[in-house]
Design a protein around this motif. Structure first.
Motif, PDB file in Angstrom:
ATOM      1  N   GLU A 217       0.835  -1.203   0.000  1.00 12.48           N
ATOM      2  CA  GLU A 217       0.000   0.000   0.000  1.00 12.48           C
ATOM      3  C   GLU A 217       0.869   1.252   0.000  1.00 12.48           C
ATOM      4  OE1 GLU A 217      -3.611   2.312   0.243  1.00 12.48           O
ATOM      5  OE2 GLU A 217      -3.066   0.311  -0.481  1.00 12.48           O
ATOM      6  N   ALA A 218       1.965   1.228   0.760  1.00 17.40           N
ATOM      7  CA  ALA A 218       2.874   2.375   0.796  1.00 17.40           C
ATOM      8  C   ALA A 218       3.446   2.644  -0.588  1.00 17.40           C
ATOM      9  CB  ALA A 218       4.006   2.119   1.799  1.00 17.40           C
ATOM     10  N   ILE A 219       3.851   1.592  -1.283  1.00 20.98           N
ATOM     11  CA  ILE A 219       4.404   1.732  -2.635  1.00 20.98           C
ATOM     12  C   ILE A 219       3.377   2.351  -3.570  1.00 20.98           C
ATOM     13  CG2 ILE A 219       5.181   0.434  -4.661  1.00 20.98           C
ATOM     14  CD1 ILE A 219       6.471  -1.556  -2.636  1.00 20.98           C
ATOM     15  N   LYS A 220       2.136   1.890  -3.487  1.00 17.05           N
ATOM     16  CA  LYS A 220       1.069   2.397  -4.366  1.00 17.05           C
ATOM     17  C   LYS A 220       0.819   3.885  -4.116  1.00 17.05           C
ATOM     18  CE  LYS A 220      -3.284   1.569  -3.468  1.00 17.05           C
ATOM     19  NZ  LYS A 220      -4.604   0.885  -3.291  1.00 17.05           N
ATOM     20  N   LEU A 221       0.734   4.278  -2.860  1.00 20.88           N
ATOM     21  CA  LEU A 221       0.442   5.669  -2.522  1.00 20.88           C
ATOM     22  C   LEU A 221       1.596   6.594  -2.912  1.00 20.88           C
ATOM     23  CD1 LEU A 221      -1.184   4.974   0.942  1.00 20.88           C
ATOM     24  CD2 LEU A 221      -2.359   5.998  -1.020  1.00 20.88           C
ATOM     25  N   VAL A 222       2.814   6.164  -2.651  1.00 20.40           N
ATOM     26  CA  VAL A 222       3.966   6.978  -3.007  1.00 20.40           C
ATOM     27  C   VAL A 222       4.097   7.098  -4.523  1.00 20.40           C
ATOM     28  CG1 VAL A 222       6.483   7.165  -2.873  1.00 20.40           C
ATOM     29  CG2 VAL A 222       5.182   6.454  -0.868  1.00 20.40           C
ATOM     30  N   ASP A 223       3.746   6.053  -5.231  1.00 17.58           N
ATOM     31  CA  ASP A 223       3.782   6.095  -6.686  1.00 17.58           C
ATOM     32  C   ASP A 223       2.821   7.156  -7.224  1.00 17.58           C
ATOM     33  OD1 ASP A 223       4.838   5.015  -9.160  1.00 17.58           O
ATOM     34  OD2 ASP A 223       2.848   4.198  -9.508  1.00 17.58           O
ATOM     35  N   TYR A 224       1.625   7.265  -6.610  1.00 14.18           N
ATOM     36  CA  TYR A 224       0.676   8.324  -6.980  1.00 14.18           C
ATOM     37  C   TYR A 224       1.333   9.699  -6.801  1.00 14.18           C
ATOM     38  CZ  TYR A 224      -3.298   5.014  -6.770  1.00 14.18           C
ATOM     39  OH  TYR A 224      -4.168   3.977  -6.976  1.00 14.18           O
ATOM     40  N   ALA A 225       1.972   9.879  -5.632  1.00 12.14           N
ATOM     41  CA  ALA A 225       2.565  11.176  -5.317  1.00 12.14           C
ATOM     42  C   ALA A 225       3.732  11.504  -6.248  1.00 12.14           C
ATOM     43  CB  ALA A 225       3.027  11.189  -3.865  1.00 12.14           C
ATOM     44  N   LEU A 226       4.558  10.508  -6.545  1.00 18.22           N
ATOM     45  CA  LEU A 226       5.691  10.732  -7.448  1.00 18.22           C
ATOM     46  C   LEU A 226       5.209  11.132  -8.840  1.00 18.22           C
ATOM     47  CD1 LEU A 226       8.091   7.806  -6.468  1.00 18.22           C
ATOM     48  CD2 LEU A 226       8.587  10.248  -6.292  1.00 18.22           C
ATOM     49  N   THR A 227       4.179  10.468  -9.315  1.00 20.61           N
ATOM     50  CA  THR A 227       3.614  10.800 -10.628  1.00 20.61           C
ATOM     51  C   THR A 227       3.116  12.239 -10.639  1.00 20.61           C
ATOM     52  OG1 THR A 227       2.956   8.501 -11.016  1.00 20.61           O
ATOM     53  CG2 THR A 227       1.843  10.187 -12.322  1.00 20.61           C
ATOM     54  N   LEU A 228       2.463  12.643  -9.549  1.00 25.37           N
ATOM     55  CA  LEU A 228       1.940  14.008  -9.450  1.00 25.37           C
ATOM     56  C   LEU A 228       3.078  15.024  -9.402  1.00 25.37           C
ATOM     57  CD1 LEU A 228      -0.809  15.364  -9.322  1.00 25.37           C
ATOM     58  CD2 LEU A 228      -0.740  15.167  -6.833  1.00 25.37           C
ATOM     59  N   CYS A 229       4.126  14.723  -8.644  1.00 22.21           N
ATOM     60  CA  CYS A 229       5.294  15.615  -8.575  1.00 22.21           C
ATOM     61  C   CYS A 229       5.892  15.831  -9.962  1.00 22.21           C
ATOM     62  CB  CYS A 229       6.366  15.013  -7.660  1.00 22.21           C
ATOM     63  SG  CYS A 229       6.086  15.260  -5.903  1.00 22.21           S
ATOM     64  N   ILE A 230       6.057  14.750 -10.700  1.00 20.21           N
ATOM     65  CA  ILE A 230       6.681  14.824 -12.025  1.00 20.21           C
ATOM     66  C   ILE A 230       5.767  15.537 -13.016  1.00 20.21           C
ATOM     67  CG2 ILE A 230       7.493  13.441 -13.974  1.00 20.21           C
ATOM     68  CD1 ILE A 230       8.385  11.363 -11.793  1.00 20.21           C
ATOM     69  N   ASP A 231       4.476  15.194 -13.008  1.00 21.65           N
ATOM     70  CA  ASP A 231       3.521  15.809 -13.933  1.00 21.65           C
ATOM     71  C   ASP A 231       3.382  17.311 -13.694  1.00 21.65           C
ATOM     72  OD1 ASP A 231       3.076  13.378 -15.105  1.00 21.65           O
ATOM     73  OD2 ASP A 231       1.148  13.006 -14.127  1.00 21.65           O
ATOM     74  N   GLU A 232       3.448  17.719 -12.423  1.00 16.04           N
ATOM     75  CA  GLU A 232       3.231  19.124 -12.064  1.00 16.04           C
ATOM     76  C   GLU A 232       4.547  19.902 -11.903  1.00 16.04           C
ATOM     77  OE1 GLU A 232       0.282  20.605 -11.799  1.00 16.04           O
ATOM     78  OE2 GLU A 232      -0.842  18.779 -12.231  1.00 16.04           O
ATOM     79  N   ASP A 233       5.690  19.244 -12.181  1.00 16.56           N
ATOM     80  CA  ASP A 233       7.004  19.882 -12.032  1.00 16.56           C
ATOM     81  C   ASP A 233       7.241  20.386 -10.613  1.00 16.56           C
ATOM     82  OD1 ASP A 233       7.800  19.466 -14.670  1.00 16.56           O
ATOM     83  OD2 ASP A 233       6.821  21.306 -15.358  1.00 16.56           O
TER      84      ASP A 233
END
Length: 296
Positions: A217-233
């Protein structure tokens, strides 16, 4: 064609599945709401303020972004409080709140909610009074929108603060339940302006999952956040996210050792750029742990 106030009210009302009757209750007649949404009349400032409060948005939501609400005393005070909270200067914030909480400038529901939220955080950290802090957060939430279908960004912050307090007092399951609801909410809300809030919720929910040893679950949630960080610069929390992803990946399955070290190296790079010595040391310690663990 410009995006009118009436259209914005209608779109937001329909998004939350609220009827005109529910929206106008205690504010104006249903007929007036209907005419406003059709752009036949313009709402008065008082009516628009009440509609904005009911829909849990700032009045600025209904206007073009040319309006600047940052050059006033209230916004300056809020920026000062927010900055000192980030710097963990909780005692200074309590002093500011003591001076301002009874000021006529902070009498609106939204500002009262903000002050109670910030006071709760400081009470917990300065006075170590969990009970009082949670009471203040509940009081802040009780000021919120009259509709259970809507949650404002302030309320997302408040619920997250409640979850953080539960986590810090080792009530991980109670915190996990709040994070579950928060993740569901932020995945369904389209009007969140501040993506940092979403990243923060994913990160803290991921930390909670890691502390409960739910590494998948931690991996899944952090993956969401990483994607958002990259997409939003965004660099916001990027180092912490790489770090958490790396250790969660390894603790989920030691066979992910090489991949884990790659993410820890990414975290180390970010923390080195920011000259964050405490986090650098944490990453280096975890790298030693991962590198020295034998994999069957």
């Amino acid at each position: 064609m410009s995006y009118s106030i009436g259209q914005r009210i209608k779109d937001l009302r329909e998004y939350f599945n609220i009827t005109q009757k529910e929206l106008c209750n205690g504010i104006c007649s249903q007929g007036l709401i209907s005419r406003i949404e059709k752009d036949e009349v313009s709402p008065t400032a008082l009516v628009l303020e009440q509609i904005a409060r009911r829909l849990s948005v700032d009045m600025n939501y209904f206007f073009d972004e040319i309006h600047n609400y940052g050059n006033n005393y209230i916004e300056l005070t809020k920026r000062t409080i927010d900055k000192k909270i980030r710097e963990c200067n909780y005692e200074e914030v309590l002093q500011i709140i003591t001076l301002e909480k009874n000021s006529p400038l902070f009498k609106s529901d939204q500002l009262k909610q903000y002050i109670l939220w910030r006071e709760a955080i400081c009470v917990f950290h300065v006075k170590h009074d969990e009970k009082r802090a949670l009471e203040l957060l509940e009081a802040a939430l009780n000021i919120g929108t009259a509709s259970p279908k809507i949650i404002s960004e302030y309320e997302l912050h408040i619920y997250q603060s409640k979850a953080i307090i539960y986590s810090m007092t080792n009530k991980l399951d109670e915190a996990a339940e709040i994070y579950k609801q928060l993740v569901q909410k932020i995945n369904s809300l389209t009007h969140i302006k501040h993506k940092r809030l979403m990243i923060n919720i994913y990160y803290n929910a991921g930390m909670n999952a890691y502390d409960r040893h739910d590494y998948a679950e931690a991996i899944k949630l952090v993956d969401y956040a990483l994607t958002l960080c990259i997409d939003e610069d965004y660099l916001y929390l990027l180092g912490q996210l790489f770090f958490l992803y790396g250790i969660a990946l390894f603790d989920y399955d030691h066979k992910n050792k090489d991949e884990s070290l790659k993410y820890l190296d990414k975290a180390l790079f970010i923390f080195t750029l920011k000259n964050n010595q405490a986090n650098i040391e944490s990453v280096e310690e975890e790298k030693v742990r991962v590198a020295n663990t034998k994999v069957d």
